[in-house]
Design a protein around this motif. Structure first.
Motif, PDB file in Angstrom:
ATOM      1  N   PHE A  73       0.837  -1.193   0.000  1.00  0.00           N
ATOM      2  CA  PHE A  73       0.000   0.000   0.000  1.00  0.00           C
ATOM      3  C   PHE A  73       0.874   1.245   0.000  1.00  0.00           C
ATOM      4  N   THR A  74       0.536   2.187  -0.844  1.00  0.00           N
ATOM      5  CA  THR A  74       1.215   3.476  -0.889  1.00  0.00           C
ATOM      6  C   THR A  74       0.164   4.574  -0.822  1.00  0.00           C
ATOM      7  N   ALA A 130      -2.249   7.869   5.465  1.00  0.00           N
ATOM      8  CA  ALA A 130      -2.940   7.153   6.533  1.00  0.00           C
ATOM      9  C   ALA A 130      -3.045   8.082   7.728  1.00  0.00           C
ATOM     10  N   HIS A 164      -4.544   8.528  12.038  1.00  0.00           N
ATOM     11  CA  HIS A 164      -4.855   7.788  13.268  1.00  0.00           C
ATOM     12  C   HIS A 164      -5.335   8.754  14.347  1.00  0.00           C
ATOM     13  N   PHE A 196      -6.548   4.127  12.239  1.00  0.00           N
ATOM     14  CA  PHE A 196      -5.730   3.891  11.058  1.00  0.00           C
ATOM     15  C   PHE A 196      -6.516   3.732   9.755  1.00  0.00           C
ATOM     16  N   LYS A 251      -6.702   4.134   5.977  1.00  0.00           N
ATOM     17  CA  LYS A 251      -5.780   4.362   4.867  1.00  0.00           C
ATOM     18  C   LYS A 251      -6.565   4.927   3.695  1.00  0.00           C
ATOM     19  N   GLU A 257      -6.562   5.690  -0.421  1.00  0.00           N
ATOM     20  CA  GLU A 257      -5.972   5.480  -1.740  1.00  0.00           C
ATOM     21  C   GLU A 257      -5.899   6.819  -2.477  1.00  0.00           C
ATOM     22  N   VAL A 289       2.428   6.332   3.858  1.00  0.00           N
ATOM     23  CA  VAL A 289       2.926   4.958   4.000  1.00  0.00           C
ATOM     24  C   VAL A 289       3.334   4.407   2.643  1.00  0.00           C
ATOM     25  N   VAL A 296       7.940   4.746   6.108  1.00  0.00           N
ATOM     26  CA  VAL A 296       6.828   5.634   6.424  1.00  0.00           C
ATOM     27  C   VAL A 296       7.371   6.994   6.841  1.00  0.00           C
ATOM     28  N   VAL A 330       1.158   1.024  11.153  1.00  0.00           N
ATOM     29  CA  VAL A 330       1.602   1.224   9.774  1.00  0.00           C
ATOM     30  C   VAL A 330       2.161  -0.075   9.193  1.00  0.00           C
ATOM     31  N   ASP A 388       1.038  -3.263   8.505  1.00  0.00           N
ATOM     32  CA  ASP A 388      -0.326  -3.788   8.426  1.00  0.00           C
ATOM     33  C   ASP A 388      -0.323  -5.155   7.759  1.00  0.00           C
TER      34      ASP A 388
END
Length: 556
Positions: free
Chosen positions: A229-230, A233, A235, A241, A243, A245, A268, A273, A341, A343
């Protein structure tokens, strides 16, 4: 009943195929991106200069202030290079942003002779911050740099890099980066002195700007695996958390936390990160947006007000910036929930303990490969009673195969009678036809969880085992381990009872070949685990087979 083992084997094979597909996506080289040269004649800007976040409300996209996708800090914007024991950072005069960050303890994914670079112009990736208010400096302000190069000296624990701007409206502001020895945390300090005649109420914002391209060595933008995953994110204690896209930001369909008095924002990517980690207390707002339609530049940040500063008074604000590897044993100490992070998705409940055990074993062996082998032995010991019962069932099924075949031949035209005779045989010989499936059922979640540990754990990135295995997270360069694994799987097949149905028997013989083909491209650490597990299973099953045959149950 005799179909159940085949069905479970096929399910396991399907799981392997899904993992193989994910690994192929993750390991494939990046496509070459053709970037059109910029034709803008406006004054050059730092990456993602865009606009300053509004003083209230979530900032809206700034199409009018869009920045070309290839925008970078120009040669006219001076930089200071800062070297600590863990990183080499470049801070731009424009905005006082960190525009390049090289991690000296980690090698690049594609070229192992270079250090890994997290922030870089190649990806239009930068850490930005500023103040909101009349005359206050922001990430578009030109700051005065202390020098062109600074380095942490031997014996120094901290290195301070102080940036200044001329006072405006009677307000003097300085921005200081504090690098700490042995840490990927960099404190960003704002010192504000109100030398005017009226109180001021500044707001501060901290944001991470990045384009939507995946990091080097990753798959394309369509990847769905957790480890690759890029994107941004967030919290908070209320929103654990989420995330986001990049595509959802473009579509304005992202879900981010609302107003809170705690929380952080991160960017992330695989293994690494960056995050702004403000202390709990001030009421803050989070935001994420694309910097102009079609720019492929995004920013995600957090904004909060500071206490009013009276005339003649001063205030100081410190917000840590983390930029480095996702080292699990350190992340939880840095901020609440920061360890999320890393995950592992829905198998976290299994993957997290697996990593904890591996890390503990590695502390003794000093080698992740031997840690994997020891963990395999431990898992085998834990499940020994279960697997022993399963192997006994398979051994009995193996010696009963001639009887089962005779029943099939005798009642070939009466399937109902055949099934009754089979069940009677199982009952008489006290055999559970499904008992041999248990090892497969137990190993599937452990196998997949270990895959995610290897795929997403930076501690194993570049970790060697011995000889030709120089990186346990990459495939065996000479395919030695996969071939050994295939041979062990073939031996196991021979030790198992032969299915009465000829078609099933052929499929079971083909399975080792199919699995070997997929394992050729799996991480060598995963193949090592499965090979050792197979060897232990062969030894245990061979012993059980001899015990069953010695007990008087002989094939007739």
């Amino acid at each position: 009943m005799d179909n159940q083992r085949l069905i479970l084997a096929l399910v396991f094979g399907f799981s392997l195929m899904m993992l193989w597909n994910a690994w192929q996506k993750q390991s494939q080289p990046l496509p070459v991106v053709q970037t059109a040269p910029t034709t803008t004649t406006a004054p050059a800007a730092v990456p993602g200069a865009g606009s300053v976040p509004a003083a209230s409300g979530i900032p809206a996209p700034t199409a009018a202030a869009a920045v070309p996708p290839t925008a970078t800090a120009t040669a006219s914007a001076a930089t200071v290079m800062v070297t600590s024991d863990l990183m080499v950072a470049e801070i731009s005069a424009q905005g006082g942003d960190v525009v390049r960050l090289e991690l000296t303890q980690h090698k690049a994914t594609e070229d192992k002779t270079r250090n890994f670079v997290l922030f870089e112009a190649k990806h239009s990736y930068a850490a930005q911050s500023g103040l909101i208010g009349p005359g206050l400096p922001n990430h578009k302000t030109v700051w005065q740099l202390p020098a062109d190069k600074l380095a942490m000296k031997d014996g120094e624990n901290d290195l301070r890099v102080r940036l200044t701007v001329p006072a405006e409206n009677g307000v003097q502001v300085s921005k200081t980066y504090v690098f700490h020895r042995g840490s990927y945390l960099v404190d960003v300090e704002y010192d504000i002195a109100n030398q005017g005649t009226a109180p001021i109420s500044p707001e501060a914002y901290f944001q991470l700007m990045r384009d939507g391209k995946p990091p080097e060595g990753s798959g394309g933008s369509g990847m769905t695996s957790v480890a690759s995953f890029t994107g941004p994110a967030f919290h908070t204690t209320a929103d654990k958390f989420p995330k986001v896209e990049f595509a959802d930001i473009t579509k304005k369909k992202m879900k981010i936390p609302g107003t809170a008095d705690n929380g952080w924002v991160a960017m992330v990517q695989h293994y690494f990160v960056s995050a702004w980690l403000p202390a709990d207390g001030p009421t803050r707002q989070f935001y994420a947006e694309e910097l102009g339609t079609g720019t492929d530049l995004f920013r995600a940040g957090v904004r909060f007000p500071m206490a009013a500063i009276a005339p003649g008074a001063s205030a100081k604000l410190t917000v840590p910036l983390y930029a480095g590897p996702q080292e699990q044993k350190n992340l939880a100490k840095i901020a609440n929930g920061f360890d999320l992070v890393v995950d592992y998705g829905w198998l976290t409940v299994i993957a997290a303990p697996i990593f904890w055990v591996l890390d503990w074993l590695n502390s003794f062996t000093g080698n992740w490969g031997w840690a994997i082998i020891l963990m395999t032995i431990i898992l085998k010991a834990v499940f020994f009673p279960l697997s022993a019962a399963s192997y006994k069932s398979m051994a009995k099924m193996r010696v009963l195969t001639p009887k089962m075949q005779k029943i099939k031949e005798t009642f070939a035209d009466d399937r109902e009678r055949m099934n009754r005779e089979m069940m009677e045989l199982y009952k008489t010989e006290k055999v559970n036809p499904l008992g041999g499936c248990l090892p497969i059922v137990v190993q599937i979640p452990v196998f997949i969880a270990l895959y995610w540990v290897l795929a997403g754990t930076v501690e194993m990135r570049g970790a060697p085992w011995l000889g030709w295995i120089i990186d346990l997270t990459q495939k065996d360069p000479y395919y030695v381990l996969p071939l050994i694994m295939g041979a062990t799987m073939l031996i196991q097949t021979k030790l198992n009872p032969t299915p009465p149905d000829p078609m099933q028997a052929k499929i079971m013989l083909i399975m080792p070949i199919v699995f070997t083909g997929m394992f050729l491209f799996f991480p060598s650490g995963l193949v090592l685990y499965w090979t050792v597990n197979n060897l232990l299973s062969i030894a245990q099953q061979w012993k059980v087979n001899r015990m069953i045959e010695a007990s008087g149950l002989k094939p007739r």
